[in-house]
Design a protein around this motif. Structure first.
Motif, PDB file in Angstrom:
ATOM      1  N   ILE A   1       1.127  -3.892  -4.018  1.00  0.00           N
ATOM      2  CA  ILE A   1       0.392  -2.773  -4.433  1.00  0.00           C
ATOM      3  C   ILE A   1      -0.733  -2.823  -5.489  1.00  0.00           C
ATOM      4  O   ILE A   1      -0.878  -3.950  -5.972  1.00  0.00           O
ATOM      5  N   ASP A   2      -1.939  -2.136  -5.208  1.00  0.00           N
ATOM      6  CA  ASP A   2      -2.871  -2.304  -6.214  1.00  0.00           C
ATOM      7  C   ASP A   2      -2.599  -1.521  -7.429  1.00  0.00           C
ATOM      8  O   ASP A   2      -3.274  -0.306  -7.481  1.00  0.00           O
ATOM      9  N   GLY A   3      -2.114  -2.119  -8.460  1.00  0.00           N
ATOM     10  CA  GLY A   3      -2.114  -1.364  -9.673  1.00  0.00           C
ATOM     11  C   GLY A   3      -3.390  -1.787 -10.562  1.00  0.00           C
ATOM     12  O   GLY A   3      -3.058  -2.538 -11.252  1.00  0.00           O
ATOM     13  N   ILE A   4      -4.291  -1.133 -10.570  1.00  0.00           N
ATOM     14  CA  ILE A   4      -5.553  -1.585 -11.175  1.00  0.00           C
ATOM     15  C   ILE A   4      -5.784  -1.212 -12.495  1.00  0.00           C
ATOM     16  O   ILE A   4      -6.053  -2.061 -13.403  1.00  0.00           O
ATOM     17  N   HIS A   5      -5.582   0.027 -13.005  1.00  0.00           N
ATOM     18  CA  HIS A   5      -5.811   0.476 -14.351  1.00  0.00           C
ATOM     19  C   HIS A   5      -4.642   1.285 -14.736  1.00  0.00           C
ATOM     20  O   HIS A   5      -4.722   2.177 -15.570  1.00  0.00           O
ATOM     21  N   GLY A   6      -3.494   1.439 -13.843  1.00  0.00           N
ATOM     22  CA  GLY A   6      -2.255   2.016 -13.884  1.00  0.00           C
ATOM     23  C   GLY A   6      -1.494   1.975 -12.493  1.00  0.00           C
ATOM     24  O   GLY A   6      -2.070   1.053 -11.703  1.00  0.00           O
ATOM     25  N   ALA A   7      -0.458   2.438 -12.511  1.00  0.00           N
ATOM     26  CA  ALA A   7       0.326   2.142 -11.184  1.00  0.00           C
ATOM     27  C   ALA A   7      -0.168   3.194 -10.388  1.00  0.00           C
ATOM     28  O   ALA A   7       0.306   4.384 -10.150  1.00  0.00           O
ATOM     29  N   THR A   8      -1.426   2.915  -9.793  1.00  0.00           N
ATOM     30  CA  THR A   8      -2.319   3.459  -9.129  1.00  0.00           C
ATOM     31  C   THR A   8      -1.907   4.623  -8.161  1.00  0.00           C
ATOM     32  O   THR A   8      -2.144   5.865  -8.124  1.00  0.00           O
ATOM     33  N   TYR A   9      -0.555   4.322  -7.486  1.00  0.00           N
ATOM     34  CA  TYR A   9      -0.128   5.092  -6.325  1.00  0.00           C
ATOM     35  C   TYR A   9       1.304   5.875  -6.839  1.00  0.00           C
ATOM     36  O   TYR A   9       2.009   6.300  -5.895  1.00  0.00           O
ATOM     37  N   ALA A  10       1.511   5.939  -8.171  1.00  0.00           N
ATOM     38  CA  ALA A  10       2.792   6.514  -8.482  1.00  0.00           C
ATOM     39  C   ALA A  10       2.265   7.915  -9.270  1.00  0.00           C
ATOM     40  O   ALA A  10       1.726   7.905 -10.320  1.00  0.00           O
TER      41      ALA A  10
ATOM     42  N   LEU B   1     -13.881  10.274 -14.594  1.00  0.00           N
ATOM     43  CA  LEU B   1     -13.292   9.622 -15.915  1.00  0.00           C
ATOM     44  C   LEU B   1     -12.536   8.581 -15.439  1.00  0.00           C
ATOM     45  O   LEU B   1     -12.813   7.420 -16.057  1.00  0.00           O
ATOM     46  N   ASN B   2     -12.078   8.584 -14.392  1.00  0.00           N
ATOM     47  CA  ASN B   2     -11.184   7.432 -13.688  1.00  0.00           C
ATOM     48  C   ASN B   2     -11.389   6.743 -12.946  1.00  0.00           C
ATOM     49  O   ASN B   2     -11.260   5.436 -13.015  1.00  0.00           O
ATOM     50  N   GLY B   3     -12.518   6.974 -12.017  1.00  0.00           N
ATOM     51  CA  GLY B   3     -12.832   6.156 -11.006  1.00  0.00           C
ATOM     52  C   GLY B   3     -11.895   6.072  -9.954  1.00  0.00           C
ATOM     53  O   GLY B   3     -10.915   6.569  -9.894  1.00  0.00           O
ATOM     54  N   ALA B   4     -12.122   4.811  -9.138  1.00  0.00           N
ATOM     55  CA  ALA B   4     -11.305   4.738  -7.958  1.00  0.00           C
ATOM     56  C   ALA B   4      -9.819   4.190  -8.478  1.00  0.00           C
ATOM     57  O   ALA B   4      -9.580   3.834  -9.503  1.00  0.00           O
ATOM     58  N   TRP B   5      -9.028   3.835  -7.573  1.00  0.00           N
ATOM     59  CA  TRP B   5      -7.456   3.352  -7.736  1.00  0.00           C
ATOM     60  C   TRP B   5      -7.147   4.297  -8.895  1.00  0.00           C
ATOM     61  O   TRP B   5      -6.462   3.743  -9.853  1.00  0.00           O
ATOM     62  N   THR B   6      -7.070   5.837  -8.558  1.00  0.00           N
ATOM     63  CA  THR B   6      -6.471   6.681  -9.382  1.00  0.00           C
ATOM     64  C   THR B   6      -5.532   7.467  -8.554  1.00  0.00           C
ATOM     65  O   THR B   6      -6.252   8.440  -8.177  1.00  0.00           O
ATOM     66  N   TYR B   7      -4.482   7.325  -8.580  1.00  0.00           N
ATOM     67  CA  TYR B   7      -3.619   8.212  -7.656  1.00  0.00           C
ATOM     68  C   TYR B   7      -4.234   8.304  -6.170  1.00  0.00           C
ATOM     69  O   TYR B   7      -3.590   9.008  -5.276  1.00  0.00           O
ATOM     70  N   SER B   8      -5.204   7.622  -5.828  1.00  0.00           N
ATOM     71  CA  SER B   8      -5.537   7.535  -4.477  1.00  0.00           C
ATOM     72  C   SER B   8      -6.510   6.348  -4.514  1.00  0.00           C
ATOM     73  O   SER B   8      -7.160   5.934  -5.627  1.00  0.00           O
ATOM     74  N   TRP B   9      -6.849   5.694  -3.363  1.00  0.00           N
ATOM     75  CA  TRP B   9      -7.497   4.592  -3.213  1.00  0.00           C
ATOM     76  C   TRP B   9      -9.012   4.692  -3.677  1.00  0.00           C
ATOM     77  O   TRP B   9      -9.505   4.255  -4.714  1.00  0.00           O
ATOM     78  N   GLN B  10      -9.808   5.884  -3.222  1.00  0.00           N
ATOM     79  CA  GLN B  10     -11.123   6.186  -3.872  1.00  0.00           C
ATOM     80  C   GLN B  10     -11.091   7.083  -5.071  1.00  0.00           C
ATOM     81  O   GLN B  10     -12.153   7.394  -5.538  1.00  0.00           O
ATOM     82  N   GLY B  11      -9.941   7.246  -5.632  1.00  0.00           N
ATOM     83  CA  GLY B  11      -9.993   8.211  -6.851  1.00  0.00           C
ATOM     84  C   GLY B  11     -10.517   9.618  -6.644  1.00  0.00           C
ATOM     85  O   GLY B  11     -10.394  10.385  -7.535  1.00  0.00           O
TER      86      GLY B  11
ATOM     87  N   ASN C   1       0.831  -1.145   0.005  1.00  0.00           N
ATOM     88  CA  ASN C   1      -0.043  -0.105  -0.004  1.00  0.00           C
ATOM     89  C   ASN C   1       0.845   1.068   0.047  1.00  0.00           C
ATOM     90  O   ASN C   1       1.978   1.250   0.238  1.00  0.00           O
ATOM     91  N   THR C   2       0.078   2.288  -0.079  1.00  0.00           N
ATOM     92  CA  THR C   2       0.736   3.819  -0.093  1.00  0.00           C
ATOM     93  C   THR C   2       0.220   4.438   1.433  1.00  0.00           C
ATOM     94  O   THR C   2      -0.525   3.749   2.202  1.00  0.00           O
ATOM     95  N   ILE C   3       0.973   5.404   1.699  1.00  0.00           N
ATOM     96  CA  ILE C   3       0.530   6.135   3.094  1.00  0.00           C
ATOM     97  C   ILE C   3      -0.712   7.141   2.357  1.00  0.00           C
ATOM     98  O   ILE C   3      -0.732   7.572   1.563  1.00  0.00           O
ATOM     99  N   ASN C   4      -1.787   7.183   3.539  1.00  0.00           N
ATOM    100  CA  ASN C   4      -2.964   8.010   3.624  1.00  0.00           C
ATOM    101  C   ASN C   4      -3.604   7.681   2.141  1.00  0.00           C
ATOM    102  O   ASN C   4      -4.255   8.662   1.738  1.00  0.00           O
ATOM    103  N   GLY C   5      -3.740   6.507   1.579  1.00  0.00           N
ATOM    104  CA  GLY C   5      -4.326   6.322   0.387  1.00  0.00           C
ATOM    105  C   GLY C   5      -3.952   7.308  -0.768  1.00  0.00           C
ATOM    106  O   GLY C   5      -4.791   7.411  -1.827  1.00  0.00           O
ATOM    107  N   LYS C   6      -2.706   7.767  -0.859  1.00  0.00           N
ATOM    108  CA  LYS C   6      -2.313   8.974  -1.873  1.00  0.00           C
ATOM    109  C   LYS C   6      -0.933   8.715  -2.519  1.00  0.00           C
ATOM    110  O   LYS C   6      -0.120   7.934  -2.127  1.00  0.00           O
ATOM    111  N   ALA C   7      -1.085   9.028  -3.794  1.00  0.00           N
ATOM    112  CA  ALA C   7       0.284   8.725  -4.516  1.00  0.00           C
ATOM    113  C   ALA C   7       1.512   9.495  -4.240  1.00  0.00           C
ATOM    114  O   ALA C   7       1.289  10.477  -3.585  1.00  0.00           O
ATOM    115  N   LEU C   8       2.725   9.006  -4.506  1.00  0.00           N
ATOM    116  CA  LEU C   8       3.885   9.434  -4.219  1.00  0.00           C
ATOM    117  C   LEU C   8       4.709   9.817  -5.543  1.00  0.00           C
ATOM    118  O   LEU C   8       4.393   8.875  -6.373  1.00  0.00           O
TER     119      LEU C   8
END
Ligand code: BGC
Length: 763
Positions: free
Chosen positions: A122-131, A443-453, A85-92
Motif C-alpha cells: 500500500i502507499d502510506g505516504i504521510h500516514g496510513a493513507t487508506y485507513a 492542508l493535507n495534499g494527496a495520499w490522504t484518505y484517497s489517492w488524490q486527497g 491498493n484500495t478500491i476506488n482510491g478511497k479509505a476503508l
C-alpha cells in the motif's frame, strides 16, 4: 499444514543460523517444490479491485467485499502472490480492511497447493493513507523543512504501526527522488532538492518502518520500498513520467547517492521509476537495474515495477513491439514483481510462454521468486498472515497525533516578518481569506484518505482547517472567514472560481490583520501536471485587491510546490510557507501566529522568483557571468525569491569564529574538525538549523558553487552562546568525474557556515 515441506522447516527453525540465512533457506526449500505457474504467480501483483465485488475490475462497490469467484480465479487458478491498493482510491474502515485481508490470506493458504500467503502492499505516504481514522503527518516535504531526523523516524514508525494494524505489512515509501523541479507534480512527496538531506531523512524513515533492529517480522514494523529508482523527477518538461536526460556521473552524484546508504541499511524493496532516462525507460534498463542497483549497490531485496509500467514499454514507450516482448525486456532487465495491476492472465500466460521458449531463463525466475518468498518470511507472513487489530490500541491515538503536530509545527517556515509583525500582538481582529483558508484537502495534499486527497474534508472533518484553528486561538468573535475565491472540486483541480472578492475587501478594511491563504488544491502524479508555475490569476487578483486596503497582510502559502508569488511579495508584511502540513497544520500555524511556537523550519528547496530561473542551490559558476569590459556591460545573477535552507525565527541568531582544526590536510583519510560559535542575540528561545556547506574551488569537472555536507538542529536559549562542532571526513568531499568514478581531488576547498567561510588545502 501451512506450507510445503513443513518437517524440513521445523528442523530449520531450530537452526541457530542468523535469521537472514534461515529465511533464505526456508524460501529455497519452498522454491524447489514449486511449479512454473506457481512461481510466475508470485511475480504478479494485482489491484484489489480485480478481486472485489463491483461493476468492473476498475471500479468496486463500497465498502470492500471480496468476490469469491474473482478471488478464486486470481489466487487459486493463477496463484497471484501480491495485491495492492484500495478500491476506488478511497479509505476503508480498519475492520473492513482486516476482514478482507483475512479472507484473502485464508484463501491463499487454504485453497492453493503451495500455501503461500499473499503480500499486500500500500502507499502510506504521510500516514496510513487508506485507513479511516489513521494519523496524518505532514508530507515528506514538510519533514524535510523541519531538518529533523526524529520527525522522519516518528512518521515512519506511526505509519508502520497503523499499516500493520489493518493487516498490511508492506509500504511503498519513502520517496528518495530529488525534488529538484518546482514544476513537477510530486515534489511535495520528496525531501527536497538536496541529496544529503534526502538520504539522511530517508534512512530515518527506513529505521522507522523496519524497526531499529531491522526486524520486519515484528508486528509493528513493515517492509519499506525505496522509490522511484531512479532520476524520476529530473525531467525536461516538468511533467510526470516524461523523459529525463541525465549523464551517468550526474545520476551517480545526485540521484543514486541517497539510495546507496538506504540499501546498506537493509531496505527490503525498491520500486522502479516510471520515467525514461536518455530515451530508455527505466523498466527496460538492464544497466541501471542489474548492473547498478543489484551489482554495484548490492541490493538484495525485491525489485518492483511501478503501475502498469511493463505494459507501457509497449503501449507508451514503444520499445517493445507487443506486450509479450515488454514482459521479456522488463523481467530480463531485473524486475522481480510486476505491478500489473489489472490484466494478470496475460502477464502470467506470456511469462510462462517466455520461459518455455527460453526467452526468459528459469534462473531469472527463480532468482525473483526466491527474493519474494524470502520477503514474505522476513515479514513473518507465514507465521501470522494477518494481524489482530486489538493489539493496536494506538491506532489514530492522541499519542500518534501529537507526533504529527510536532512535525508540522517544526516544518512551517517563516519567510518574511516585516517590522516583526509576527507573532501577532494585542489580540487583533483577523480576516481569514483565500481558497486554502478552510480546507483539510489543502492542508493535507494527496495520499490522504484517497489517492488524490480529494476526500480529506470528509475523512478529516474532526481536525481544524486554518480558519478553525485561528478562530480557536484568537477567539471566534475576532476572526472572520470569507474565502473570496475557490477551487473547482470537479475536473481540473487548477481551475478556480471567483466567489465574492468585493465582500472580502470590504471586510478586510474593517480588520486589523488579513490572513491570505493561497496555494493549491491537492493532486499527485499526472493529474497534478501544471502549465503555469505562477499562482493562479484569481488568487493574485484577490491579493492585489486586498493590498489596496493598506491593511497588513500575512500571506500563507499552502501548496505542494513553490508557486510564483514574486509580484505580491513586496506588499506582504509576513509570509509563511506551510507546504502540506497535514491534519495538524492549522493548529501548528495558529500556534506560530500567536507566538506559542517559535518557527524553525527552513526551505528544503529553492523558492524561485521567475519561471525561467529554476535552479537548485548547487548550480555551476557559469550561471553568473558578468561583463564590464566593453560597450555591452551585463551583470549575471541567480535570482531566487528565497534560497534553499532559508527560514526566519522569532529569535535572532549570530554566527562567529568559524574555525578548522588545521589549514592543510595531508591525507584523504583525514577529517576536518570544524567549529563555529552560535549566539541567540534575541529575547526569545529558539531552534536554529546550522548548515555546513563546502565549495571545491577548482576541479576537473566544473564544481558546484556549494554543497550541503552536514546540519544540526540546535535549541538555544535567549542570550546563550553555543559552540557547534562538525566532523567532515575529507572523502565526503568527493564527486563523480566524467568516467563516473568517485574522486576526491586535492586542492583548495571553502568551508561555509551561514555568512562565514574559511579555506583549507588538501594536499
Ligand atoms: C505511483 C507509485 C505508487 C504506485 C502504487 C504509482 O502510480 O507512481 O508511487 O506507489 O502507483 O499505488
Amino acid at each position: 499444514m501451512k506450507y510445503l515441506l513443513i518437517p524440513v522447516l521445523i528442523f530449520l527453525s531450530c537452526d541457530s543460523s542468523p535469521e537472514k540465512t534461515s529465511n533464505e533457506l526456508k524460501a529455497n526449500m519452498i522454491l524447489s517444490e514449486m511449479t512454473l505457474d506457481e512461481k510466475i504467480g508470485q511475480m504478479a501483483q494485482i489491484n484489489i479491485t480485480v478481486i472485489a465485488k463491483g461493476p468492473s475490475k476498475w471500479k468496486s462497490s463500497y465498502p470492500l467485499a471480496i468476490d469469491p469467484k474473482r478471488a478464486k480465479k486470481a489466487i487459486k487458478d493463477f496463484k497471484i502472490g501480491s495485491i495492492i491498493n484500495t478500491i476506488n482510491g478511497k479509505a476503508l474502515k480498519p475492520g473492513n480492511w482486516r476482514e478482507s485481508i483475512s479472507k484473502i490470506q485464508n484463501f491463499a493458504i487454504d485453497s492453493t497447493r503451495a500455501k503461500i500467503p499473499v503480500i499486500y502492499g500500500i502507499d502510506g505516504i504521510h500516514g496510513a493513507t487508506y485507513a479511516e481514522g489513521a494519523t496524518m503527518f505532514p508530507q515528506q516535504i514538510n519533514i524535510a523543512a523541519s531538518w529533523n531526523k526524529q520527525n522522519a523516524y516518528n512518521m515512519a514508525k506511526v505509519i508502520a504501526y497503523e499499516t500493520r494494524a489493518i493487516g498490511i505489512p508492506w509500504n511503498f515509501s519513502p520517496i528518495l527522488d530529488l525534488g529538484i523541479d518546482p514544476r513537477f507534480p510530486r515534489q511535495f512527496e520528496t525531501f527536497g532538492e538536496d541529496p544529503l538531506l534526502v538520504g539522511t531523512l530517508s534512512r530515518s524513515m527506513i529505521r522507522g518502518f523496519q524497526g531499529d533492529k531491522n526486524d520486519t517480522s515484528n508486528k509493528f514494523n513493515v517492509a519499506s520500498c525505496l522509490k522511484h529508482f531512479v532520476g524520476y523527477q529530473a525531467v525536461i518538461s516538468g511533467k510526470d513520467r516524461t523523459p529525463a536526460y541525465i549523464p551517468d556521473n550526474v545520476l551517480s552524484e545526485y540521484h543514486i547517492e541517497p539510495f546507496k546508504e538506504a540499501i546498506k541499511d537493509g531496505a527490503k524493496t525498491v520500486m522502479i521509476s516510471s520515467g525514461l532516462i536518455n530515451g530508455i525507460p527505466v523498466h527496460a534498463n538492464y544497466e541501471l537495474i542489474i548492473k547498478t542497483l543489484r551489482e554495484k549497490l548490492g541490493f538484495e531485496g525485491v525489485i518492483l515495477s511501478d503501475w502498469e509500467d511493463i505494459n507501457k514499454l509497449h503501449t507508451r514507450d514503444k520499445v517493445a513491439k507487443n506486450k509479450k516482448e515488454a514482459i521479456k525486456i522488463a523481467i530480463n532487465s531485473g524486475i522481480d514483481m510486476s505491478m500489473i495491476p489489472y490484466d494478470y492472465e496475460q502477464f502470467c500466460r506470456f511469462l510462462i510462454e517466455l520461459v518455455k521458449e527460453g526467452e526468459v531463463s528459469l534462473k531469472r525466475i527463480d532468482d525473483a521468486v526466491l527474493r519474494i518468498l524470502k520477503l514474505k518470511f522476513d515479514l513473518g507472513l507465514f507465521d501470522y498472515p494477518i494481524t489482530d487489530f486489538n493489539s493496536y490500541k494506538d491506532f489514530g491515538s492522541k499519542k500518534h497525533n501529537e507526533l504529527a503536530y510536532k512535525a508540522a509545527s517544526e516544518s512551517i517556515t517563516l519567510l518574511k516578518n516585516k517590522n516583526d509583525i509576527l507573532p501577532l500582538k494585542n489580540n487583533p481582529s483577523i480576516l481569514v481569506t483565500g481558497p486554502n483558508a478552510n480546507t483539510m484537502r489543502g492542508l493535507n495534499g494527496a495520499w490522504t484518505y484517497s489517492w488524490q486527497g480529494n476526500l480529506a474534508d470528509e475523512f478529516a472533518f474532526d481536525y481544524n482547517t486554518i480558519y478553525e484553528s485561528v478562530s480557536n486561538t484568537f477567539g471566534s468573535s475576532n476572526v472572520k472567514l470569507i474565502p473570496g475565491v475557490a477551487y473547482n472540486e470537479e475536473g481540473s483541480y487548477f481551475e478556480m472560481k471567483e466567489l465574492n472578492i468585493k465582500k472580502v475587501v470590504d471586510e478586510g478594511r474593517k480588520s486589523d490583520i488579513i490572513l491570505l491563504c493561497i496555494g493549491e488544491n491537492s493532486y499527485t502524479e499526472k493529474p497534478g501536471d501544471l502549465n503555469d508555475l505562477n499562482i493562479h490569476k484569481l488568487q493574485s487578483k484577490l491579493a492585489r485587491e486586498l493590498i489596496k486596503t493598506g491593511k497588513p497582510i500575512i500571506l500563507i502559502i499552502n501548496s505542494g510546490r513553490p508557486r510564483l508569488i514574486t509580484d505580491l511579495e513586496p506588499f506582504m508584511d509576513g509570509i509563511i510557507n506551510i507546504y502540506l502540513p497535514g491534519n495538524h497544520g492549522g493548529d501548528a500555524l495558529a500556534d506560530i501566529l500567536s507566538g506559542k511556537v517559535n518557527p524553525s523550519g527552513k526551505l528544503p528547496y529553492t523558492y524561485p522568483a521567475f519561471p525561467n530561473s529554476l535552479l537548485t542551490y548547487y548550480y555551476k559558476p557559469s550561471e553568473i557571468q558578468n561583463n564590464n569590459q566593453g560597450a555591452y556591460d551585463y551583470v549575471g545573477e541567480v535570482k531566487n525569491l528565497y534560497d534553499f535552507g532559508y527560514g526566519l525565527s522569532y529569535s535572532k541568531f549570530s554566527y562567529s569564529n568559524l574555525s578548522t582544526n588545521r589549514k592543510v590536510y595531508e591525507s584523504l583519510s583525514d577529517t576536518i574538525q570544524i567549529n563555529v560559535e552560535l549566539r541567540n542575540t534575541s529575547k526569545v528561545d529558539g531552534y536554529e538549523v546550522v548548515q555546513l556547506y563546502s565549495s571545491d574551488l577548482f576541479a576537473e569537472i566544473t564544481p558546484d558553487v556549494k554543497r550541503l555536507r552536514d546540519f544540526k538542529r540546535i535549541f538555544i536559549k535567549s542570550g546563550e552562546s553555543r559552540s557547534i562542532n562538525f566532523s567532515l571526513p575529507i572523502n565526503s568531499l568527493g564527486y563523480y568525474n566524467n568516467r563516473n568514478e568517485k574522486v576526491v581531488e586535492k586542492g583548495e576547498f571553502s568551508i561555509l557556515v551561514n555568512n562565514l567561510s574559511r579555506n583549507v588545502l588538501i594536499k
